[in-house]
Design a protein around this motif. Structure first.
Motif, PDB file in Angstrom:
ATOM      1  N   ARG A   1       0.829  -1.214   0.000  1.00  0.00           N
ATOM      2  CA  ARG A   1       0.000   0.000   0.000  1.00  0.00           C
ATOM      3  C   ARG A   1       0.858   1.256   0.000  1.00  0.00           C
ATOM      4  NH1 ARG A   1      -5.324  -0.658   3.808  1.00  0.00           N
ATOM      5  NH2 ARG A   1      -6.253  -2.365   2.627  1.00  0.00           N
ATOM      6  N   LEU A   2       2.041   1.183   0.595  1.00  0.00           N
ATOM      7  CA  LEU A   2       2.921   2.346   0.611  1.00  0.00           C
ATOM      8  C   LEU A   2       3.702   2.500  -0.694  1.00  0.00           C
ATOM      9  CD1 LEU A   2       4.479   2.195   4.203  1.00  0.00           C
ATOM     10  CD2 LEU A   2       2.722   3.746   3.357  1.00  0.00           C
ATOM     11  N   LEU A   3       4.189   1.400  -1.248  1.00  0.00           N
ATOM     12  CA  LEU A   3       5.129   1.476  -2.361  1.00  0.00           C
ATOM     13  C   LEU A   3       4.481   1.387  -3.742  1.00  0.00           C
ATOM     14  CD1 LEU A   3       8.017  -0.708  -0.916  1.00  0.00           C
ATOM     15  CD2 LEU A   3       7.817   1.772  -0.936  1.00  0.00           C
ATOM     16  N   LEU A   4       3.382   0.693  -3.894  1.00  0.00           N
ATOM     17  CA  LEU A   4       2.788   0.526  -5.216  1.00  0.00           C
ATOM     18  C   LEU A   4       2.329   1.837  -5.857  1.00  0.00           C
ATOM     19  CD1 LEU A   4       0.862  -2.860  -5.048  1.00  0.00           C
ATOM     20  CD2 LEU A   4       2.953  -2.326  -6.265  1.00  0.00           C
ATOM     21  N   PRO A   5       1.740   2.767  -5.132  1.00  0.00           N
ATOM     22  CA  PRO A   5       1.387   4.041  -5.785  1.00  0.00           C
ATOM     23  C   PRO A   5       2.607   4.793  -6.316  1.00  0.00           C
ATOM     24  CG  PRO A   5       0.168   3.815  -3.745  1.00  0.00           C
ATOM     25  CD  PRO A   5       1.162   2.704  -3.783  1.00  0.00           C
ATOM     26  N   VAL A   6       3.718   4.746  -5.588  1.00  0.00           N
ATOM     27  CA  VAL A   6       4.938   5.419  -6.030  1.00  0.00           C
ATOM     28  C   VAL A   6       5.471   4.748  -7.291  1.00  0.00           C
ATOM     29  CG1 VAL A   6       7.316   5.988  -5.390  1.00  0.00           C
ATOM     30  CG2 VAL A   6       5.499   6.172  -3.700  1.00  0.00           C
ATOM     31  N   LEU A   7       5.494   3.417  -7.294  1.00  0.00           N
ATOM     32  CA  LEU A   7       5.974   2.687  -8.467  1.00  0.00           C
ATOM     33  C   LEU A   7       5.065   2.921  -9.676  1.00  0.00           C
ATOM     34  CD1 LEU A   7       7.040  -0.696  -6.822  1.00  0.00           C
ATOM     35  CD2 LEU A   7       8.516   1.106  -7.700  1.00  0.00           C
ATOM     36  N   ALA A   8       3.774   2.931  -9.464  1.00  0.00           N
ATOM     37  CA  ALA A   8       2.836   3.158 -10.564  1.00  0.00           C
ATOM     38  C   ALA A   8       3.018   4.553 -11.139  1.00  0.00           C
ATOM     39  CB  ALA A   8       1.405   2.951 -10.079  1.00  0.00           C
ATOM     40  N   LYS A   9       3.248   5.536 -10.283  1.00  0.00           N
ATOM     41  CA  LYS A   9       3.454   6.914 -10.745  1.00  0.00           C
ATOM     42  C   LYS A   9       4.707   7.005 -11.610  1.00  0.00           C
ATOM     43  CE  LYS A   9       3.920  11.635  -9.073  1.00  0.00           C
ATOM     44  NZ  LYS A   9       4.000  12.508  -7.898  1.00  0.00           N
ATOM     45  N   LYS A  10       5.771   6.338 -11.184  1.00  0.00           N
ATOM     46  CA  LYS A  10       7.011   6.355 -11.965  1.00  0.00           C
ATOM     47  C   LYS A  10       6.825   5.675 -13.312  1.00  0.00           C
ATOM     48  CE  LYS A  10      10.407   6.918  -8.383  1.00  0.00           C
ATOM     49  NZ  LYS A  10      11.105   8.138  -8.699  1.00  0.00           N
ATOM     50  N   VAL A  11       6.085   4.594 -13.353  1.00  0.00           N
ATOM     51  CA  VAL A  11       5.843   3.889 -14.613  1.00  0.00           C
ATOM     52  C   VAL A  11       5.043   4.768 -15.571  1.00  0.00           C
ATOM     53  CG1 VAL A  11       4.575   1.941 -15.627  1.00  0.00           C
ATOM     54  CG2 VAL A  11       6.047   1.576 -13.657  1.00  0.00           C
ATOM     55  N   VAL A  12       4.037   5.448 -15.056  1.00  0.00           N
ATOM     56  CA  VAL A  12       3.218   6.333 -15.895  1.00  0.00           C
ATOM     57  C   VAL A  12       4.050   7.503 -16.409  1.00  0.00           C
ATOM     58  CG1 VAL A  12       1.279   7.937 -15.833  1.00  0.00           C
ATOM     59  CG2 VAL A  12       1.036   5.671 -14.846  1.00  0.00           C
ATOM     60  N   GLU A  13       4.905   8.074 -15.572  1.00  0.00           N
ATOM     61  CA  GLU A  13       5.760   9.191 -15.996  1.00  0.00           C
ATOM     62  C   GLU A  13       6.720   8.754 -17.096  1.00  0.00           C
ATOM     63  OE1 GLU A  13       7.678  10.615 -12.490  1.00  0.00           O
ATOM     64  OE2 GLU A  13       5.910  11.715 -11.796  1.00  0.00           O
TER      65      GLU A  13
END
Length: 88
Positions: A28-40
């Protein structure tokens, strides 16, 4: 050789449950950050491809507007075409 005991089984089950909840919390802490980086990164790649496409189309338009810069290819005239027929 040791035999399985109820306490050992209980310890393993508790360890699995604790591990599950820790991993769920970290996800829950790390997946949003990883998803944001992938989208960027995908967005940057899309922008680069779009920019390259625009550059190519602008170059093609410039070349088509200036046909005087292109030299026409000279054709060599070899001779007349003769169609041969087989004689039996």
């Amino acid at each position: 050789m040791e035999t399985a005991s109820f306490k050992g089984l209980f310890d393993v089950i508790v360890f699995i449950i604790i591990f599950y909840f820790v991993m769920k919390f970290l996800a829950r802490l790390l997946l949003p950050v990883l998803a944001k980086k992938v989208v960027e990164k995908a967005s940057q790649q899309f922008e680069q491809q779009h920019q390259q496409y625009q550059n190519r189309t602008q170059q093609n338009q410039y070349q088509s507007q200036n046909p005087a810069t292109e030299k026409p290819k000279e054709k060599k005239i070899v001779g007349d075409y003769v169609d041969f027929e087989e004689i039996e």
